[in-house]
Write an enzyme that holds these catalytic residues in place. Sequence first.
Site, PDB file in Angstrom:
ATOM      1  N   GLY A  15       0.821  -1.220   0.000  1.00  0.00           N
ATOM      2  CA  GLY A  15       0.000   0.000   0.000  1.00  0.00           C
ATOM      3  C   GLY A  15       0.847   1.258   0.000  1.00  0.00           C
ATOM      4  O   GLY A  15       2.036   1.240   0.311  1.00  0.00           O
ATOM      5  N   ARG A  19      -1.386   9.275   3.289  1.00  0.00           N
ATOM      6  CA  ARG A  19      -1.614  10.276   4.332  1.00  0.00           C
ATOM      7  C   ARG A  19      -0.353  10.701   5.078  1.00  0.00           C
ATOM      8  O   ARG A  19      -0.363  11.693   5.799  1.00  0.00           O
ATOM      9  CB  ARG A  19      -2.662   9.755   5.333  1.00  0.00           C
TER      10      ARG A  19
HETATM   11  C1  UD1 Z   1      -8.060  -3.672   6.136  1.00  0.00           C
HETATM   12  C2  UD1 Z   1      -9.232  -4.644   6.223  1.00  0.00           C
HETATM   13  C3  UD1 Z   1     -10.172  -4.211   7.345  1.00  0.00           C
HETATM   14  C4  UD1 Z   1      -9.405  -4.133   8.650  1.00  0.00           C
HETATM   15  C5  UD1 Z   1      -8.184  -3.221   8.504  1.00  0.00           C
HETATM   16  C6  UD1 Z   1      -7.343  -3.330   9.727  1.00  0.00           C
HETATM   17  C7  UD1 Z   1      -9.645  -5.399   3.940  1.00  0.00           C
HETATM   18  C8  UD1 Z   1     -10.478  -5.254   2.746  1.00  0.00           C
HETATM   19  N1  UD1 Z   1      -9.953  -4.639   4.960  1.00  0.00           N
HETATM   20  O1  UD1 Z   1      -8.616  -2.427   5.752  1.00  0.00           O
HETATM   21  O2  UD1 Z   1     -11.227  -5.146   7.477  1.00  0.00           O
HETATM   22  O3  UD1 Z   1     -10.244  -3.668   9.676  1.00  0.00           O
HETATM   23  O4  UD1 Z   1      -7.373  -3.628   7.378  1.00  0.00           O
HETATM   24  O5  UD1 Z   1      -6.315  -2.392   9.657  1.00  0.00           O
HETATM   25  O6  UD1 Z   1      -8.743  -6.214   3.963  1.00  0.00           O
HETATM   26  N2  UD1 Z   1      -2.167  -3.838   0.950  1.00  0.00           N
HETATM   27  C9  UD1 Z   1      -1.444  -4.452  -0.047  1.00  0.00           C
HETATM   28  N3  UD1 Z   1      -1.961  -4.457  -1.306  1.00  0.00           N
HETATM   29  C10 UD1 Z   1      -3.142  -3.906  -1.612  1.00  0.00           C
HETATM   30  C11 UD1 Z   1      -3.875  -3.280  -0.592  1.00  0.00           C
HETATM   31  C12 UD1 Z   1      -3.364  -3.275   0.682  1.00  0.00           C
HETATM   32  O7  UD1 Z   1      -0.367  -4.974   0.192  1.00  0.00           O
HETATM   33  O8  UD1 Z   1      -3.530  -3.970  -2.786  1.00  0.00           O
HETATM   34  C13 UD1 Z   1      -1.613  -3.823   2.299  1.00  0.00           C
HETATM   35  C14 UD1 Z   1      -1.402  -2.425   2.833  1.00  0.00           C
HETATM   36  O9  UD1 Z   1      -0.101  -1.975   2.536  1.00  0.00           O
HETATM   37  C15 UD1 Z   1      -1.622  -2.623   4.314  1.00  0.00           C
HETATM   38  C16 UD1 Z   1      -2.590  -3.774   4.414  1.00  0.00           C
HETATM   39  O10 UD1 Z   1      -2.550  -4.425   3.152  1.00  0.00           O
HETATM   40  O11 UD1 Z   1      -0.420  -2.996   4.982  1.00  0.00           O
HETATM   41  C17 UD1 Z   1      -4.011  -3.308   4.719  1.00  0.00           C
HETATM   42  O12 UD1 Z   1      -4.439  -2.484   3.658  1.00  0.00           O
HETATM   43  P1  UD1 Z   1      -5.298  -1.183   3.898  1.00  0.00           P
HETATM   44  O13 UD1 Z   1      -5.550  -0.540   2.603  1.00  0.00           O
HETATM   45  O14 UD1 Z   1      -4.680  -0.378   4.969  1.00  0.00           O
HETATM   46  O15 UD1 Z   1      -6.648  -1.848   4.406  1.00  0.00           O
HETATM   47  P2  UD1 Z   1      -7.757  -1.151   5.246  1.00  0.00           P
HETATM   48  O16 UD1 Z   1      -8.626  -0.385   4.343  1.00  0.00           O
HETATM   49  O17 UD1 Z   1      -7.192  -0.469   6.412  1.00  0.00           O
END
Ligand code: UD1
Length: 488
Positions: A15, A19
Site C-alpha cells: 500500500g 496520508r
Molecule cells: C483492512 C481490512 C479491514 C481491517 C483493517 C485493519 C480489507 C479489505 N480490509 O482495511 O477489514 O479492519 O485492514 O487495519 O482487507 N495492501 C497491499 N496491497 C493492496 C492493498 C493493501 O499490500 O492492494 C496492504 C497495505 O499496505 C496494508 C494492508 O494491506 O499494509 C491493509 O491495507 P489497507 O488498505 O490499509 O486496508 P484497510 O482499508 O485499512
Amino acid sequence: MTASRQTIGLVLAAGKGTRLKSDLPKVLHNLLGKPLLVRVIEALLPLQLKEIVVVVGHQAEAVETALADYARQVGWKTPLRFLLQQPQLGTGHAVMQLNNVLAKDEAVDVLITCGDMPLIPTQRYETLMSAYHNHTESMLAVATVQYADPTGYGRVFFDDHDYVHRIVEHKDANAVEQQQTWCNTGIYLGSWPTLSKTLEQLGDDNAQREYYLTDVVALMYKAGKPVQAVRWPDEEDVLGINSRLQLSQATSILSRRTAERLMEEGVSINQPDSSTFAPEVQVGPDTLIHPGCVLEGPVVVGQQCEIGPSTTMRGAITIHDHCRIVTAHLEKQVEVASHTYVGPYAHLRDNASIGPTCRIGNFVEVKEAVIGARSNAAHLCYLGDVDVGDDVNMGAGSIVANYDPVRDIKTRSTIETGVKVGCNSVLISPVTLHQDSSVAAGSVITDDVGSGELAIARCRQSTIEGWVGKAKNTTKTTASGKPKQPAS
Ligand code: UD1
Ligand code: CA
C-alpha cells in the site's frame, strides 16, 4: 491439521500510505530507530516460520533493498522473500500473489499480517496460532479487537456458535452494521489450500472496487468451513500507521512500554514521558534516568549510573556501572567504562572508547579515540583519531588536529600514559607524545616528544615597559584616517 504443519508468514506492505505525505515508503518510516516493517518482521521471527514473504508494490525496490540489507546485516535466520504486487488491487489481490510461489494445494498454513502494524507483540501471534491449532476444524482464524472508535475498520459478525460469518468494510457497512465495535485487525492464520481456492472466487463488487481479503470469510462460511474469531485484548497492539499522528502515537506507546519494563527491572526514571526509549534498550538496576533523554538502538547502560538530564544515546552505546552521563550526546559505537563522568555538554561519537574513572567534561568531543584509565579531558577539548593512555591530563582547550585539509586526509596521534598536555595546545597529527612527557600550555606540537621530556612550542613572552603611558595620547583612527565611531 497438526501443529507441526509449517507456517509461512505473509506481510502485506504494497500500500501507498498517502496520508503520511512522504517521499519515503510508509513501511520504511522510522519507529524508534527501526523501520516499521523491520519491527513487524522482528515480532514474527521467534515464531519459527518456514519463511516470511513480503508483498511489495509502492516503491517496491526501495522497500526490498532496505529490508534485504537489514536482514543480511543482522543475520535473520528465517528466509525472507519479496513478491511484487503491481498494480495494487486490494488485500485479497495481495494474498493472491502467493500463487506465484506456492502450489494451490501446498499443505502449509499462512499467517497474514500488515506491514504497518509495528506494535503487535510476538505473544499475540502465538495466541492466534495456538487457538487455530487447537481447533481441529478451523480453516481460518481471524484476530479481532474491540475498538473504542471503530471508524474505518472492517466490522466482524458472528453466528450463534461464535464463528465469523462475514466481515463488512466500514465503507460498505450500513448504519446498523456500523454499530458493531468488534473489528477485523487484518491479521489471519489459515490453511493455504482452502484459502487459495477461495481467493479464486473473489470479486471487486464493493465501494472501493478492490479484491477484499475480508470477503474470503463469507465465502468460506457459506462453503461450510468454519472461520474462528480470536479475540485480542488490546486495541493499542494493532494500531496501524497511516498518518504522522499515528506514527507519533506508536512512538509514545513503544517508549512507554519500554520505560515500564525498565522500571520493573529496577531502573528509576524521572518523568518517563519526557524521554524516549527504544525497545532494544537495556539498563541495569539502581540506575537513575533524568528527564529529556533519548535512548535509541542497542544501548546498554550498567547498574547505579546516572543518565541525563537531556542526554541522547543513539546507536551501539555501552555504559558500564557507576557512570554519570550528564547532558551529553553519544552516537554510533561508544563505550564508557565504569566510574567515568561524562558531561555536561560532551559529544562522544564514532568508535569512542573511554576507560574507567575518566573525566570527559564540558564541551569535549571524542571520536575514533581510545582513552585509557583515569585520564581527564575536562574542558573544551577535541580528541579525534587518537590513542590516549592511562593517567593523561588534557588541559582546557587542547586539540588534536587530525585533519589535513590540503591533502584531505585524517591522521592518528598517540598520547602515551602519564602525559600532561597544557591548556590551549594543538597537537598536529600524526604525532606521538611518549610516556610521561609534557607539553607547555599554548604549544603547537608538530614533532614527537620523547619520554619524560617537556615540549614548549610557542613564542617567548616579550614585555613592553611603560606601554600604557605610550599608548595614552594616541587617538584611535580607522583605515580611512577618520576617528572610529562608537558601536551602535
Ligand atoms: C483492512 C481490512 C479491514 C481491517 C483493517 C485493519 C480489507 C479489505 N480490509 O482495511 O477489514 O479492519 O485492514 O487495519 O482487507 N495492501 C497491499 N496491497 C493492496 C492493498 C493493501 O499490500 O492492494 C496492504 C497495505 O499496505 C496494508 C494492508 O494491506 O499494509 C491493509 O491495507 P489497507 O488498505 O490499509 O486496508 P484497510 O482499508 O485499512
Ligand atoms: Ca489500514
